[in-house]
Design a protein around this motif. Sequence first.
Motif, PDB file in Angstrom:
ATOM      1  N   ALA A  93     -19.609   0.416   9.514  1.00  0.00           N
ATOM      2  CA  ALA A  93     -18.848   1.477  10.188  1.00  0.00           C
ATOM      3  C   ALA A  93     -19.616   2.113  11.345  1.00  0.00           C
ATOM      4  CB  ALA A  93     -18.462   2.547   9.162  1.00  0.00           C
ATOM      5  N   GLY A  94     -20.781   1.544  11.677  1.00  0.00           N
ATOM      6  CA  GLY A  94     -21.551   2.062  12.816  1.00  0.00           C
ATOM      7  C   GLY A  94     -22.454   3.234  12.462  1.00  0.00           C
ATOM      8  N   ARG A 140     -13.006   1.341   8.460  1.00  0.00           N
ATOM      9  CA  ARG A 140     -14.270   1.805   9.082  1.00  0.00           C
ATOM     10  C   ARG A 140     -14.204   3.306   9.378  1.00  0.00           C
ATOM     11  NH1 ARG A 140     -16.650  -3.321  12.009  1.00  0.00           N
ATOM     12  NH2 ARG A 140     -15.168  -4.842  11.215  1.00  0.00           N
ATOM     13  N   MET A 141     -13.046   3.744   9.851  1.00  0.00           N
ATOM     14  CA  MET A 141     -12.882   5.172  10.167  1.00  0.00           C
ATOM     15  C   MET A 141     -12.995   6.017   8.898  1.00  0.00           C
ATOM     16  SD  MET A 141     -12.481   7.291  12.537  1.00  0.00           S
ATOM     17  CE  MET A 141     -11.851   6.561  14.040  1.00  0.00           C
ATOM     18  N   ASP A 194      -6.571   3.749   0.509  1.00  0.00           N
ATOM     19  CA  ASP A 194      -5.996   2.418   0.692  1.00  0.00           C
ATOM     20  C   ASP A 194      -5.141   2.361   1.960  1.00  0.00           C
ATOM     21  OD1 ASP A 194      -4.499   0.087   0.485  1.00  0.00           O
ATOM     22  OD2 ASP A 194      -3.530   0.631  -1.409  1.00  0.00           O
ATOM     23  N   PHE A 195      -5.687   1.755   3.006  1.00  0.00           N
ATOM     24  CA  PHE A 195      -4.944   1.476   4.249  1.00  0.00           C
ATOM     25  C   PHE A 195      -5.079  -0.026   4.460  1.00  0.00           C
ATOM     26  CE2 PHE A 195      -4.321   5.703   6.426  1.00  0.00           C
ATOM     27  CZ  PHE A 195      -4.894   6.501   5.447  1.00  0.00           C
ATOM     28  N   THR A 196      -4.219  -0.790   3.804  1.00  0.00           N
ATOM     29  CA  THR A 196      -4.367  -2.253   3.847  1.00  0.00           C
ATOM     30  C   THR A 196      -3.032  -2.914   4.173  1.00  0.00           C
ATOM     31  OG1 THR A 196      -4.084  -2.290   1.429  1.00  0.00           O
ATOM     32  CG2 THR A 196      -6.361  -2.321   2.261  1.00  0.00           C
ATOM     33  N   ALA A 197      -2.477  -3.612   3.198  1.00  0.00           N
ATOM     34  CA  ALA A 197      -1.217  -4.345   3.363  1.00  0.00           C
ATOM     35  C   ALA A 197      -0.439  -4.190   2.057  1.00  0.00           C
ATOM     36  CB  ALA A 197      -1.524  -5.808   3.654  1.00  0.00           C
ATOM     37  N   ARG A 219      -7.736   7.790  15.578  1.00  0.00           N
ATOM     38  CA  ARG A 219      -7.472   7.447  14.163  1.00  0.00           C
ATOM     39  C   ARG A 219      -8.171   8.391  13.189  1.00  0.00           C
ATOM     40  NH1 ARG A 219      -7.616   2.595  16.558  1.00  0.00           N
ATOM     41  NH2 ARG A 219      -5.601   1.550  16.381  1.00  0.00           N
ATOM     42  N   ALA A 220      -9.149   9.141  13.672  1.00  0.00           N
ATOM     43  CA  ALA A 220      -9.855  10.077  12.782  1.00  0.00           C
ATOM     44  C   ALA A 220      -8.876  11.068  12.141  1.00  0.00           C
ATOM     45  CB  ALA A 220     -10.934  10.824  13.564  1.00  0.00           C
TER      46      ALA A 220
END
Length: 269
Positions: free
Chosen positions: A51-52, A17-18, A76-79, A238-239
């Motif tokens: 994401a608002g 979202r960020m 890619d910020f996943t697993a 986190r930004a």
Amino acid sequence: MEEMRLAVVGAAGRMGRMLIRTIAETEGCRLSGAFERSGSDAVGADAGVLAGLPALGVAIGEDPARAIEGAEAVLDFTAPAATRALAVLCAERGIAHIVGTTGLAAEDLAALRKAAESCVVVQSGNMSLGVNLLASLVRRAAAALGPDFDVEIVEMHHRHKVDAPSGTALLLGEAAAAGREVSLVDTAVRSRDGHVGARREGDIGFATLRGGSVVGDHTVIFAGPGERIEMRHVAEDRALFARGAVTAALWSRGRDPGFHSMADVLGLG
Ligand SMILES: NC(=O)C1=CN([C@@H]2O[C@H](COP(=O)(O)OP(=O)(O)OC[C@H]3O[C@@H](n4cnc5c(N)ncnc54)[C@H](OP(=O)(O)O)[C@@H]3O)[C@@H](O)[C@H]2O)C=CC1
Ligand SMILES: O=C(O)C1=N[C@H](C(=O)O)C[C@H](O)C1
């Protein structure tokens, strides 16, 4: 020049979202695709709304190949499993792969290096300027201080974090090991419990704390005879990480395939 087209994986996650918000507010790029794990409640939603933000006209998909179609870079910020699968897709298409996922095993990193023969890969356990600068300072300090100073790395993160030690702690550990010209694999003590015996000279120790909403705190301690140096980074938002990832994507444009760290992107290499 035309805006760079970026796709976000794990779009409904904290970082996903960020990233969507950061892309929307950054000049020179736009969101071209976003996807989530098949079956996620987010599938079908507008990425902007998720994401608002106002609607962006990009629906969250569940087919990775379709979501990254036409993208020039994938964030890619996943697993680890998702990152490995994406490495193959990005390499086949020559799309830059910006990897923030942590908890990667040696085989995952080997897969990313293989993929980097066909596309740009930027991988870092922490995409912030502050941490990457800290890493270069830690490397210098470790080289200057020598084995009389014991290195311990303490990290704290929010209660939802699943991997330990954090990617940042390991990055800082690598920097200390490089300063000492040793391998982190041979010197890391990733946890201690029970009658573990006295500290071995040269060990690089890690301690992990989890709780609350902490974004990311890291302290590298050099504990010597009669004095102690502590070098600390506190992430407040986190930004930071999202801005670093978007900077890396913009940096990758037009580059030949290759494996890079965030230090390369920031000119700290
Ligand atoms: N390098 C850096 O600067 C930073 C790295 N990170 C790292 O980024 C990662 C994500 O962190 P965070 O956003 O907090 O975690 P979240 O759990 O909030 O987000 C991860 C997202 O990825 C999704 N996902 C997992 N597997 C797949 C898959 N196979 N296909 C599609 N989507 C998938 C998850 O879905 P589901 O919930 O269904 O599993 C979730 O929505 C972690 O490894 C973290 O350590 C975080 C911040 C900064
Ligand atoms: O999971 C997180 O949140 C974070 N992960 C990264 C890590 O493992 O170091 C970076 C940051 O500290 C936040």
